[in-house]
Design an enzyme around this catalytic site. Structure first.
Site, PDB file in Angstrom:
ATOM      1  CB  SER A   1      34.927 -14.127  16.619  1.00  0.00           C
ATOM      2  OG  SER A   1      34.783 -14.263  15.304  1.00  0.00           O
TER       3      SER A   1
ATOM      4  CE  LYS B   1      43.310 -16.462  10.525  1.00  0.00           C
ATOM      5  NZ  LYS B   1      41.600 -16.681  10.154  1.00  0.00           N
TER       6      LYS B   1
ATOM      7  CG  HIS C   1      43.383 -22.412   9.821  1.00  0.00           C
ATOM      8  ND1 HIS C   1      42.478 -21.816   9.127  1.00  0.00           N
ATOM      9  CD2 HIS C   1      43.249 -21.795  11.016  1.00  0.00           C
ATOM     10  CE1 HIS C   1      41.892 -20.774   9.590  1.00  0.00           C
ATOM     11  NE2 HIS C   1      42.271 -20.721  10.965  1.00  0.00           N
TER      12      HIS C   1
ATOM     13  N   GLY D   1      36.616 -15.301  12.115  1.00  0.00           N
ATOM     14  CA  GLY D   1      36.832 -13.866  11.189  1.00  0.00           C
ATOM     15  C   GLY D   1      35.457 -13.340  11.198  1.00  0.00           C
TER      16      GLY D   1
ATOM     17  CD  GLU E   1      41.613 -18.709   7.237  1.00  0.00           C
ATOM     18  OE1 GLU E   1      42.894 -18.536   7.507  1.00  0.00           O
ATOM     19  OE2 GLU E   1      40.734 -18.036   8.141  1.00  0.00           O
TER      20      GLU E   1
ATOM     21  CD  GLU F   1      40.664 -22.095  14.738  1.00  0.00           C
ATOM     22  OE1 GLU F   1      40.914 -20.964  15.315  1.00  0.00           O
ATOM     23  OE2 GLU F   1      40.771 -22.226  13.568  1.00  0.00           O
TER      24      GLU F   1
ATOM     25  CG  ASN G   1      46.588 -18.284  12.429  1.00  0.00           C
ATOM     26  OD1 ASN G   1      47.573 -17.874  11.477  1.00  0.00           O
ATOM     27  ND2 ASN G   1      45.582 -19.159  11.785  1.00  0.00           N
TER      28      ASN G   1
ATOM     29  N   GLY H   1      42.467 -12.494  13.887  1.00  0.00           N
ATOM     30  CA  GLY H   1      42.441 -11.246  14.093  1.00  0.00           C
ATOM     31  C   GLY H   1      42.940 -10.535  15.360  1.00  0.00           C
TER      32      GLY H   1
HETATM   33  P1  PGA Z   1      39.715 -15.324  14.261  1.00  0.00           P
HETATM   34  O1  PGA Z   1      40.476 -16.365  13.592  1.00  0.00           O
HETATM   35  O2  PGA Z   1      40.051 -15.049  15.661  1.00  0.00           O
HETATM   36  O3  PGA Z   1      40.201 -14.104  13.387  1.00  0.00           O
HETATM   37  O4  PGA Z   1      38.272 -15.581  14.143  1.00  0.00           O
HETATM   38  C1  PGA Z   1      40.640 -17.537  14.196  1.00  0.00           C
HETATM   39  C2  PGA Z   1      41.464 -18.540  13.402  1.00  0.00           C
HETATM   40  O5  PGA Z   1      41.420 -18.521  12.148  1.00  0.00           O
HETATM   41  O6  PGA Z   1      42.396 -19.446  13.918  1.00  0.00           O
END
Ligand code: PGA
Length: 257
Positions: free
Chosen positions: A217, A9, A107, A185, A109, A179, A7, A239
């Site tokens: 993460s 983002k 998601h 993140g 976010e 998640e 992803n 990330g």
């Molecule tokens: P992250 O994000 O690997 O940066 O923690 C995962 C996600 O939001 O799908």
């Protein structure tokens, strides 16, 4: 078939996205020379999806198809209607015409920052299926909910609300990413036990045919143990998917013995 999804983002311009997917293609091809035959078979059985921004999708699609890069195209979101007066939105039909296979829905976010409700997520999820694609539904608790022992009830609530009215056939094709919001993140991944418990709780709600990914993460150091957990059918990587080297390394760690 395990699924490893990147992803991206709101990162990478269309030119950077093209460079990233080209490099990923070279790394995936080059990796084979370092793998044993059983590992190559495992690599070939892994499905990889990348989820660029909308503005990069068409460019990335052209490169993936022209260079036969073994990744599926994914989107990060979509609207639920096929067309109409929805300024700034992108419809699922438009995505399916770009050969998008997977669409991330709900998601954390988008739930938190864009105010997406469970009802919107349910409508989007059904629209993605209607257009012949597969949703990757995201669910997960925040830190307060975990500390108050509400993780399982929250997962049950989010999953049930999202799949309301979905046919059993589509339910078996669904991908759900567990998640934990506190792991996204932050560099603090869930422990193997926490990740496995969350994924198994989701499986118990939707059955064994649906695939359940862990996200939060994920990196090349924790990927191999996570994908080997019973009930974890793949990874949703944020990330660490932006850099083709680290994303390819995650794929590699997932297939080596
Ligand atoms: P992250 O994000 O690997 O940066 O923690 C995962 C996600 O939001 O799908």
């Amino acid at each position: 078939m395990p699924l490893i999804s990147g992803n991206w983002k709101m990162n990478l311009s269309h030119a950077e996205a093209v460079q990233a997917v080209k490099k990923l293609g070279i790394l995936l091809e080059g990796m084979k020379s370092e793998l044993t035959k059983p590992e190559i078979r495992r690599l070939e059985a892994v499905e990889i999806s990348i989820h660029p921004t909308f503005v990069a999708l068409r460019s990335v699609q052209s490169v993936v198809e022209a260079e036969s890069i073994p990744v599926m195209l994914g989107a990060q979101n979509c609207h639920w209607e096929d067309s109409g007066a929805f300024t700034g939105e992108v419809s699922p039909i438009m995505l399916s015409k770009l050969n998008v296979r997977y669409v991330i829905v709900g998601h954390s976010e988008r739930r938190r920052i864009m105010g997406e409700s469970d009802e919107m997520i349910n409508t989007k999820l059904k629209a993605v299926f209607r257009c012949g694609m597969i949703p990757i539904l995201c669910v997960g608790e925040d830190l307060d909910q975990r500390e108050n022992n509400e993780t399982e009830s929250l997962l049950a609530y989010q999953v049930k609300a999202a799949v309301d009215g979905v046919s059993p056939d589509n339910l078996s094709k669904l991908v759900i990413a567990y998640e934990p919001v506190w792991a996204i993140g932050t560099g603090i991944s869930a422990t193997l036990d926490q990740a496995q418990q969350g994924c198994q709780a989701v499986h118990s709600l939707v059955g064994s045919s649906a695939r359940v990914l862990y996200g939060g993460s994920v990196n090349a150091d924790n990927a191999s143990q996570l994908v080997r957990c019973d009930g974890i059918d793949g990874l949703l990587v944020g990330g660490a998917s932006l850099n083709p080297d680290s994303f390819a390394d995650i794929v590699k760690q997932s297939v080596i013995s």
